[in-house]
Motif scaffolding. Sequence first.
Motif, PDB file in Angstrom:
ATOM      1  N   VAL A  70       0.852  -1.185   0.000  1.00 49.30           N
ATOM      2  CA  VAL A  70       0.000   0.000   0.000  1.00 49.30           C
ATOM      3  C   VAL A  70       0.889   1.236   0.000  1.00 49.30           C
ATOM      4  CG1 VAL A  70      -1.781   1.282   1.244  1.00 49.30           C
ATOM      5  CG2 VAL A  70      -1.802  -1.214   1.282  1.00 49.30           C
ATOM      6  N   PHE A  71       0.556   2.178  -0.845  1.00 54.06           N
ATOM      7  CA  PHE A  71       1.315   3.422  -0.873  1.00 54.06           C
ATOM      8  C   PHE A  71       0.346   4.590  -0.773  1.00 54.06           C
ATOM      9  CE2 PHE A  71       0.204   2.409  -5.181  1.00 54.06           C
ATOM     10  CZ  PHE A  71      -0.082   3.620  -5.777  1.00 54.06           C
ATOM     11  N   ALA A  72       0.843   5.704  -0.249  1.00 57.62           N
ATOM     12  CA  ALA A  72       0.007   6.883  -0.041  1.00 57.62           C
ATOM     13  C   ALA A  72      -0.297   7.554  -1.368  1.00 57.62           C
ATOM     14  CB  ALA A  72       0.709   7.869   0.888  1.00 57.62           C
ATOM     15  N   GLN A  73      -1.506   8.027  -1.487  1.00 60.34           N
ATOM     16  CA  GLN A  73      -1.911   8.812  -2.633  1.00 60.34           C
ATOM     17  C   GLN A  73      -2.957   9.818  -2.171  1.00 60.34           C
ATOM     18  OE1 GLN A  73      -4.986   6.579  -5.106  1.00 60.34           O
ATOM     19  NE2 GLN A  73      -3.547   4.938  -4.674  1.00 60.34           N
ATOM     20  N   GLN A  74      -3.404  10.655  -3.066  1.00 59.42           N
ATOM     21  CA  GLN A  74      -4.336  11.721  -2.708  1.00 59.42           C
ATOM     22  C   GLN A  74      -5.708  11.203  -2.289  1.00 59.42           C
ATOM     23  OE1 GLN A  74      -3.298  14.607  -2.268  1.00 59.42           O
ATOM     24  NE2 GLN A  74      -1.486  14.841  -3.537  1.00 59.42           N
ATOM     25  N   ASN A  75      -6.140  10.092  -2.872  1.00 58.11           N
ATOM     26  CA  ASN A  75      -7.480   9.584  -2.645  1.00 58.11           C
ATOM     27  C   ASN A  75      -7.522   8.708  -1.384  1.00 58.11           C
ATOM     28  OD1 ASN A  75     -10.012   8.421  -2.763  1.00 58.11           O
ATOM     29  ND2 ASN A  75      -9.911   7.996  -4.953  1.00 58.11           N
ATOM     30  N   VAL A  76      -7.768   9.343  -0.230  1.00 61.61           N
ATOM     31  CA  VAL A  76      -7.725   8.637   1.055  1.00 61.61           C
ATOM     32  C   VAL A  76      -8.727   7.480   1.114  1.00 61.61           C
ATOM     33  CG1 VAL A  76      -8.025   8.867   3.555  1.00 61.61           C
ATOM     34  CG2 VAL A  76      -6.770  10.607   2.278  1.00 61.61           C
TER      35      VAL A  76
END
Length: 184
Positions: A70-76
């Motif tokens: 899992v990686f961080a992105q804008q779409n929480v």
Amino acid sequence: MRVLGVDPGLTRCGVGVVDVAPNRTARLVHVEVLRSPADQALELRLLSIGRGLIRLLDEYRPDAFAIEQVFAQQNVPSVMGVAQISGIALHQAAERGLPVGLHTPSEVKAAVTGYGNADKRQVTTMVTRLLGLTEAPKPADAADAIAIAVCHAWRQGPARAAGSGPATPAQRAWAQAEAAAKRR
């Protein structure tokens, strides 16, 4: 080595099962996209995808389990769904005592294409070629799950550990990209 690869998602969860020989050739055993309706209650969606993973783990009995990290992105909300499915998948692998590999998207792309910023089309094309498939796995979640499984087998497999057999151009490029990332 039989590897079950998971491209986690709450609406579409790709699952690919591959057998990889010591000479690094891969053979597709099964590919499937588990789905859950977006309008269904979260707990029922998680239950549905979880049951699908249980069925596939029990049916194909892999030697190893690989999942996209899992990686961080804008779409929480999207990240939350991926994280929740990942947790369920990891739980199922742990219950079976399977060795688990978490692989970043760029690591998977580099493993199968030789380029860590490859697009989905390039990954699908290379998965199709590597496995000698007559047609590309669809949707992209299916090809991604296969790529995750292949990446894991190449990274963890007996041929890599023993250092035997020539590496493919994609494997050499991946190893170079991995070494460069460690130096940063």
